[in-house]
Design a protein around this motif. Structure first.
Motif, PDB file in Angstrom:
ATOM      1  N   ALA A 114      13.083 -25.236  39.877  1.00 14.38           N
ATOM      2  CA  ALA A 114      14.204 -26.409  40.156  1.00 14.38           C
ATOM      3  C   ALA A 114      14.155 -27.417  38.970  1.00 14.38           C
ATOM      4  O   ALA A 114      14.981 -27.946  38.317  1.00 14.38           O
ATOM      5  CB  ALA A 114      13.792 -27.142  41.397  1.00 14.38           C
ATOM      6  N   MET A 115      12.789 -27.636  38.403  1.00 11.07           N
ATOM      7  CA  MET A 115      12.567 -28.382  37.200  1.00 11.07           C
ATOM      8  C   MET A 115      13.071 -27.927  36.106  1.00 11.07           C
ATOM      9  O   MET A 115      13.310 -28.532  35.011  1.00 11.07           O
ATOM     10  CB  MET A 115      11.062 -28.663  36.958  1.00 11.07           C
ATOM     11  N   ALA A 141       4.083 -21.493  35.575  1.00  8.07           N
ATOM     12  CA  ALA A 141       5.282 -21.319  34.923  1.00  8.07           C
ATOM     13  C   ALA A 141       6.062 -22.586  34.888  1.00  8.07           C
ATOM     14  O   ALA A 141       7.324 -22.886  35.076  1.00  8.07           O
ATOM     15  CB  ALA A 141       6.236 -20.754  36.081  1.00  8.07           C
ATOM     16  N   GLY A 142       5.140 -23.437  34.262  1.00  8.67           N
ATOM     17  CA  GLY A 142       5.802 -24.775  33.767  1.00  8.67           C
ATOM     18  C   GLY A 142       5.476 -26.117  34.437  1.00  8.67           C
ATOM     19  O   GLY A 142       5.665 -27.245  33.838  1.00  8.67           O
ATOM     20  N   GLY A 143       4.822 -26.023  35.615  1.00 11.98           N
ATOM     21  CA  GLY A 143       4.351 -26.953  36.420  1.00 11.98           C
ATOM     22  C   GLY A 143       3.702 -27.934  35.866  1.00 11.98           C
ATOM     23  O   GLY A 143       3.911 -29.297  35.896  1.00 11.98           O
ATOM     24  N   LYS A 146       5.936 -29.748  32.993  1.00  7.88           N
ATOM     25  CA  LYS A 146       7.027 -30.362  33.104  1.00  7.88           C
ATOM     26  C   LYS A 146       6.894 -31.434  34.311  1.00  7.88           C
ATOM     27  O   LYS A 146       7.487 -32.576  34.073  1.00  7.88           O
ATOM     28  CB  LYS A 146       8.264 -29.534  33.748  1.00  7.88           C
ATOM     29  N   LEU A 147       6.155 -31.253  35.371  1.00  9.62           N
ATOM     30  CA  LEU A 147       6.010 -32.542  36.244  1.00  9.62           C
ATOM     31  C   LEU A 147       5.566 -33.519  35.658  1.00  9.62           C
ATOM     32  O   LEU A 147       6.214 -34.830  35.828  1.00  9.62           O
ATOM     33  CB  LEU A 147       5.082 -32.000  37.574  1.00  9.62           C
ATOM     34  N   ALA A 156       1.746 -36.956  38.491  1.00  2.00           N
ATOM     35  CA  ALA A 156       1.692 -35.332  38.522  1.00  2.00           C
ATOM     36  C   ALA A 156       0.260 -34.778  38.704  1.00  2.00           C
ATOM     37  O   ALA A 156       0.188 -33.916  39.585  1.00  2.00           O
ATOM     38  CB  ALA A 156       2.014 -35.089  37.221  1.00  2.00           C
ATOM     39  N   LYS A 157      -0.541 -35.414  38.420  1.00  2.00           N
ATOM     40  CA  LYS A 157      -1.936 -35.175  38.636  1.00  2.00           C
ATOM     41  C   LYS A 157      -2.361 -35.256  39.990  1.00  2.00           C
ATOM     42  O   LYS A 157      -2.975 -34.377  40.597  1.00  2.00           O
ATOM     43  CB  LYS A 157      -3.089 -36.045  37.784  1.00  2.00           C
TER      44      LYS A 157
END
Ligand code: CAA
Length: 258
Positions: A114-115, A141-143, A146-147, A156-157
């Motif tokens: 979604a991101m 895979a990008g988390g 991107k978050l 995000a952390k």
């Protein structure tokens, strides 16, 4: 085209719709699903001016398929990155805008996908999180990249370290998504936005998306130069002539795509 794992349809002219179709497994993203999407993207990029991605049932996608992952080795994990990290990258850089219509759980790999979309419209029933650490693994895979860019490093952390799952209103407040709508209105509202996008001059959309994506990691001055070169290019298109002339002549423009 219909297959077991995803459904591709064209609900309106120039608008493609991918629907994850394993509701009994909350649309967990197994390798087969990811391959099917990957193979269709080139065709969609040619045939549509906007792509919507959604899920059937109560999930958008509840993450990577945990059962399938349970025996995966580090080597295998790296080997399939074409269908994980690089599939998301491909979605993010597709030449047409991609809208996620998030109907329910968007967890782990589902949240990462979604991101990777350009715009996120969520139902009030949507839930978001990166709960990978609960499984002894981490977003891959990008988390982690991107978050923090969406919601800031601290939050995000917090979400990644705790595995906390947040609702749609919190996701909106944090800036992870762009709009929340009543569940029943999700597709109607998403199509409204897709329709507006699909009527814009396609080359201008493509270059504007490229200007945003390509320059996010550039210093501002470099980004401004990059933007200027793409913006100047559009002045040599018929669509720019038409759009500018139509305004002066007080009529709707008729864009041709060149
Ligand atoms: N992978 C495989 N199967 C899954 C799944 C997943 N990610 N999520 C749900 N399912 C399956 C369940 O096993 C269950 O199948 P069975 O009926 O055959 O047992 C079915 O979908 C329905 O799920 P639940 O019964 O669990 O539904 P629920 O409403 O009680 O709970 C939920 C919903 C909270 C989302 C819960 O299903 C859940 O926690 N799912 C896992 C979420 C998760 O951890 N995602 C991250 C995965 S790792 C990843 O994505 C990152 C990476 O690649 C590195």
């Amino acid at each position: 085209m219909e297959s077991r794992r995803i459904i591709l349809s064209y609900p309106e002219e120039n608008v493609a719709l991918i629907t994850f179709n394993r509701p009994e497994k909350l649309n967990a993203l197994d390798l087969e699903t990811r391959k099917e999407i990957s193979f269709l993207l080139d065709e969609i990029e040619e045939d549509a001016r906007c792509l919507i991605i959604t899920g059937k049932g109560k999930a958008f996608a509840a993450g990577a398929d945990i059962k399938e992952m349970s025996t995966r080795t580090s080597f295998e994990y790296l080997k399939i990155s074409k269908y994980t990290t690089w599939l998301n990258h491909k979605i993010e850089n597709l030449e047409i805008p991609v809208i996620a219509a998030i109907n329910g759980y968007a967890l782990g790999a589902g949240c990462e996908l979604a991101m990777s979309c350009d715009i996120r419209i969520a139902s009030k029933k949507a839930r978001f999180g990166l709960p990978e650490l609960n499984l002894g693994i981490m977003p891959g895979a990008g988390g982690t990249q991107k978050l923090p860019r969406f919601i800031g490093i601290g939050m995000a952390k917090r979400l990644i370290f705790t595995g906390e799952i947040i609702n749609a209103n919190v996701a909106l407040r944090l800036g992870l998504i762009e709009e929340v709508v009543e569940h029943e209105r999700l597709m109607e509202r998403t199509l409204e936005i897709a329709r507006i996008i699909s009527r814009k001059p396609p080359l201008a959309i493509k270059l504007a998306k490229r200007a945003i994506n390509a320059t996010m990691s550039m210093p501002l001055e470099e980004g401004l130069k990059y933007e200027l070169s793409l913006a100047a290019l559009l002045f040599s298109t018929e669509d720019a002539r038409e759009g500018l002339r139509a305004f002066i002549e007080k009529r709707e423009p008729e864009f041709k795509g060149y």
